[in-house]
Design an enzyme around this catalytic site. Structure first.
Site, PDB file in Angstrom:
ATOM      1  N   GLN A   9      43.722  44.442  51.237  1.00 22.67           N
ATOM      2  CA  GLN A   9      44.272  43.251  51.201  1.00 22.67           C
ATOM      3  C   GLN A   9      45.776  43.517  51.325  1.00 22.67           C
ATOM      4  OE1 GLN A   9      42.940  40.551  48.060  1.00 22.67           O
ATOM      5  NE2 GLN A   9      44.639  39.047  48.293  1.00 22.67           N
ATOM      6  N   SER A  87      40.392  50.021  48.479  1.00 28.10           N
ATOM      7  CA  SER A  87      40.155  48.884  47.663  1.00 28.10           C
ATOM      8  C   SER A  87      39.285  48.042  48.398  1.00 28.10           C
ATOM      9  CB  SER A  87      41.555  47.901  47.483  1.00 28.10           C
ATOM     10  OG  SER A  87      41.278  47.068  46.644  1.00 28.10           O
ATOM     11  N   LEU A  88      39.692  46.793  49.103  1.00 26.90           N
ATOM     12  CA  LEU A  88      38.809  45.992  49.782  1.00 26.90           C
ATOM     13  C   LEU A  88      38.040  46.702  50.796  1.00 26.90           C
ATOM     14  CD1 LEU A  88      37.632  43.342  51.229  1.00 26.90           C
ATOM     15  CD2 LEU A  88      39.966  43.052  52.154  1.00 26.90           C
ATOM     16  N   ARG A 112      33.523  38.710  46.355  1.00 31.30           N
ATOM     17  CA  ARG A 112      34.472  39.352  45.565  1.00 31.30           C
ATOM     18  C   ARG A 112      35.780  38.699  45.670  1.00 31.30           C
ATOM     19  NH1 ARG A 112      38.625  43.261  47.224  1.00 31.30           N
ATOM     20  NH2 ARG A 112      38.520  45.228  45.940  1.00 31.30           N
ATOM     21  N   HIS A 195      42.436  45.962  40.030  1.00 32.57           N
ATOM     22  CA  HIS A 195      42.254  47.091  39.612  1.00 32.57           C
ATOM     23  C   HIS A 195      42.886  47.388  38.175  1.00 32.57           C
ATOM     24  CE1 HIS A 195      40.414  47.868  43.517  1.00 32.57           C
ATOM     25  NE2 HIS A 195      41.582  47.675  43.967  1.00 32.57           N
ATOM     26  N   GLN A 244      34.699  49.391  40.790  1.00 31.43           N
ATOM     27  CA  GLN A 244      36.222  49.463  41.488  1.00 31.43           C
ATOM     28  C   GLN A 244      36.950  48.518  41.022  1.00 31.43           C
ATOM     29  OE1 GLN A 244      37.076  47.551  45.016  1.00 31.43           O
ATOM     30  NE2 GLN A 244      36.878  49.383  46.168  1.00 31.43           N
TER      31      GLN A 244
END
Length: 289
Positions: A9, A87-88, A112, A195, A244
């Site tokens: 992102q 991440s994403l 998500r 996170h 995650q």
């Protein structure tokens, strides 16, 4: 060995994906399929929407995923020897590695995004980039704040760490970081504390969706964010993906491990090229495609 990497992102921009849509019938089919799965016209927002629309989490995450996966599937000339996503971007990596179908990957990314948005609304929270301090110093600063939530969230490259937590915790950590010699301590324009422990409600919601989704053995090693190690086994991939949302992204360590395992060339698929810059800071000698 060739490594494919996928951004997260923040890489989005107006017009993203339009060139792919116009270039390839195969790409166009993926975009049309995405509109049907999401039940809204994400391609119109990607091609014509303003920056405010693209910043909406429910749009941003599917848009970056869609652009990344379609880029890799349509533009790649060879298959990767290994993959990783920031991440994403880990969802994009899993689709390209064959651990997830495109359809299931997009549904999970949409879930998500919704779950993270709800978690962000529960408590004011934020993130900040700390530049010019060693990882251990930033970790120590976060650990020193006992009465507010703040953790190291993204180990992006040597000297660049993103911290995450409550508005109070991140603000205090930034002040201490400046006192400890940080070149910059800059709060980021994000929706919440990704996170970090504040994402636990989202992690629980996403877990149910991941548990209900079939995963396959990956066709090549997938280096996952939570531990920076390669994985191909479906159940282990699932567990790491669930963890995650509340765990740090060990990106520096991921790139080092990929290089140690034989990666000599990295190719970024998705909007922007932020990962190329981070990889160069980790190791300036590898080839960047």
């Amino acid at each position: 060995m060739k490594a494919f990497v996928f951004p997260g992102q923040g890489a989005q921009f107006t017009g993203m994906g339009k060139d792919l849509y116009d270039l390839s019938i195969e790409a166009k089919e993926y975009f049309i399929k995405a509109n049907k799965i999401l039940n809204f016209n994400i391609t119109d927002i990607m091609f014509n929407g303003d920056s405010e629309q693209l910043r909406q989490t429910k749009v941003t995450q599917p848009a970056v995923f869609l652009h990344s996966v379609v880029s890799a599937l349509v533009l790649k000339k060879t298959n990767p020897d290994m993959v990783a996503g920031h991440s994403l971007g880990e969802f994009s990596a899993l689709v390209v590695a064959g651990a997830l179908t495109f359809e299931d990957g997009l549904r999970l990314v949409a879930k998500r995004a919704q779950a993270m948005q709800k978690a962000c609304e529960l408590e004011p929270s934020t993130m900040a980039a700390i530049l010019g301090l060693d990882d251990e110093v930033v970790d120590d600063i976060c650990d020193s704040i006992k009465d507010a939530i703040v953790v190291s969230a993204n180990y992006n490259s040597p000297g660049q760490i993103v911290i995450s937590g409550s508005v109070e915790g991140v603000g205090r950590a930034c002040e201490i970081a400046k006192e400890r010699g940080a070149k910059r301590a800059l709060q980021l324009s994000v929706g919440g504390a990704f996170h970090s422990p504040l994402m636990q409600p989202a992690a629980e919601e996403l877990k149910a969706a991941i548990d209900a989704t079939p995963f396959n053995t990956a066709l090549c090693p997938v280096y996952q964010n939570v531990n920076a190690y390669a994985q191909t086994e479906a159940m282990a991939i699932k567990q790491n993906l669930i963890a995650q949302l509340t765990a740090p992204v060990y990106w520096t360590q991921t790139i080092k491990n990929m290089i140690a395992d034989g990666a000599t060339a990295f190719y970024e698929f998705g909007p922007g090229d932020v990962l190329k810059g981070l990889i160069k800071k980790v190791n300036s000698e590898v080839e960047i495609g």
